[in-house]
Design a protein around this motif. Structure first.
Motif, PDB file in Angstrom:
ATOM      1  N   GLU A 112     -45.512  -9.930  37.474  1.00  0.00           N
ATOM      2  CA  GLU A 112     -45.359  -9.536  38.881  1.00  0.00           C
ATOM      3  C   GLU A 112     -46.313 -10.343  39.760  1.00  0.00           C
ATOM      4  O   GLU A 112     -47.387 -10.739  39.331  1.00  0.00           O
ATOM      5  CB  GLU A 112     -45.629  -8.044  39.035  1.00  0.00           C
ATOM      6  CG  GLU A 112     -44.562  -7.195  38.394  1.00  0.00           C
ATOM      7  CD  GLU A 112     -44.800  -5.716  38.559  1.00  0.00           C
ATOM      8  OE1 GLU A 112     -45.597  -5.311  39.426  1.00  0.00           O
ATOM      9  OE2 GLU A 112     -44.175  -4.952  37.807  1.00  0.00           O
ATOM     10  N   SER A 143     -41.455  -9.349  42.250  1.00  0.00           N
ATOM     11  CA  SER A 143     -41.981  -8.033  42.612  1.00  0.00           C
ATOM     12  C   SER A 143     -41.922  -7.059  41.439  1.00  0.00           C
ATOM     13  O   SER A 143     -42.736  -6.153  41.353  1.00  0.00           O
ATOM     14  CB  SER A 143     -41.251  -7.465  43.822  1.00  0.00           C
ATOM     15  OG  SER A 143     -39.896  -7.264  43.532  1.00  0.00           O
ATOM     16  N   SER A 144     -40.955  -7.239  40.531  1.00  0.00           N
ATOM     17  CA  SER A 144     -40.860  -6.394  39.338  1.00  0.00           C
ATOM     18  C   SER A 144     -39.880  -7.040  38.365  1.00  0.00           C
ATOM     19  O   SER A 144     -39.209  -8.018  38.696  1.00  0.00           O
ATOM     20  CB  SER A 144     -40.423  -4.966  39.691  1.00  0.00           C
ATOM     21  OG  SER A 144     -39.129  -4.969  40.239  1.00  0.00           O
ATOM     22  N   PRO A 195     -37.168  -5.305  36.388  1.00  0.00           N
ATOM     23  CA  PRO A 195     -36.389  -4.139  35.957  1.00  0.00           C
ATOM     24  C   PRO A 195     -35.194  -4.479  35.061  1.00  0.00           C
ATOM     25  O   PRO A 195     -34.672  -5.593  35.092  1.00  0.00           O
ATOM     26  CB  PRO A 195     -35.887  -3.559  37.283  1.00  0.00           C
ATOM     27  CG  PRO A 195     -35.739  -4.763  38.161  1.00  0.00           C
ATOM     28  CD  PRO A 195     -36.873  -5.688  37.760  1.00  0.00           C
ATOM     29  N   ASP A 215     -35.161 -10.303  37.106  1.00  0.00           N
ATOM     30  CA  ASP A 215     -36.371 -10.586  37.863  1.00  0.00           C
ATOM     31  C   ASP A 215     -36.069 -10.143  39.289  1.00  0.00           C
ATOM     32  O   ASP A 215     -35.130 -10.644  39.899  1.00  0.00           O
ATOM     33  CB  ASP A 215     -36.691 -12.092  37.878  1.00  0.00           C
ATOM     34  CG  ASP A 215     -36.800 -12.684  36.485  1.00  0.00           C
ATOM     35  OD1 ASP A 215     -37.328 -12.006  35.600  1.00  0.00           O
ATOM     36  OD2 ASP A 215     -36.357 -13.826  36.294  1.00  0.00           O
ATOM     37  N   ARG A 216     -36.836  -9.223  39.790  1.00  0.00           N
ATOM     38  CA  ARG A 216     -36.640  -8.764  41.164  1.00  0.00           C
ATOM     39  C   ARG A 216     -37.688  -9.462  42.007  1.00  0.00           C
ATOM     40  O   ARG A 216     -38.858  -9.488  41.663  1.00  0.00           O
ATOM     41  CB  ARG A 216     -36.813  -7.258  41.230  1.00  0.00           C
ATOM     42  CG  ARG A 216     -36.625  -6.698  42.607  1.00  0.00           C
ATOM     43  CD  ARG A 216     -36.662  -5.198  42.532  1.00  0.00           C
ATOM     44  NE  ARG A 216     -37.050  -4.662  43.804  1.00  0.00           N
ATOM     45  CZ  ARG A 216     -37.314  -3.390  44.021  1.00  0.00           C
ATOM     46  NH1 ARG A 216     -37.235  -2.524  43.035  1.00  0.00           N
ATOM     47  NH2 ARG A 216     -37.652  -2.975  45.211  1.00  0.00           N
TER      48      ARG A 216
END
Length: 135
Positions: free
Chosen positions: A48, A74-75, A77, A85-86
């Motif tokens: 992150e 950012s996260s 999930p 990959d967010r």
């Protein structure tokens, strides 16, 4: 398919294989391999807040240049059983299928979902691509 440095030239591609659930396809272009730039997958663990670069051709028209969007992870999930990959790159609609790069310009994902009307951007994690190709 349009060649990035010869954007007025289009080339046919053959779909070698597809994975509907992961929303991935392996394409074979019909032009000489020396005419393309190959990207390398990242061997690093993605964390992150790591810097990212999203590449793509949103709303493509002949003569358009490569769109480059900086952001961060950012996260990481799981979405419907697929590692993603967010990020925060504020991708534009139409960048799907382009690479998401790390700070060393290695691929960490394939742009999947995002755009100005969405609160966040997603990329299919590079591990999903390598696992699928190894099947």
């Amino acid at each position: 398919m349009y060649h990035p440095s010869k954007s007025s030239n289009s080339f046919k591609v053959k779909v070698i294989k597809r994975h509907e659930h992961r929303d991935l396809a392996l394409l074979e272009p019909h032009f000489l391999r020396p005419n393309i730039f190959e990207l390398v997958g990242s061997g690093q663990i993605i964390v992150e807040d790591a810097p990212t670069i999203a590449l793509g051709y949103p709303g493509y028209g002949p003569g358009d240049k490569l769109n480059i969007r900086s952001g961060t992870v950012s996260s990481l999930p799981m979405k419907s059983g697929v590692q993603t990959d967010r990020g925060h790159a504020k991708n534009r609609s139409g960048m799907s299928g382009g690479p998401l790069l790390d700070a060393h310009q290695n691929v960490i994902g394939i742009n999947h979902k995002g755009g100005p009307d969405m609160a966040r951007d997603f990329a299919v994690h590079i591990n999903e691509l390598t696992a699928w190709l190894a099947e």
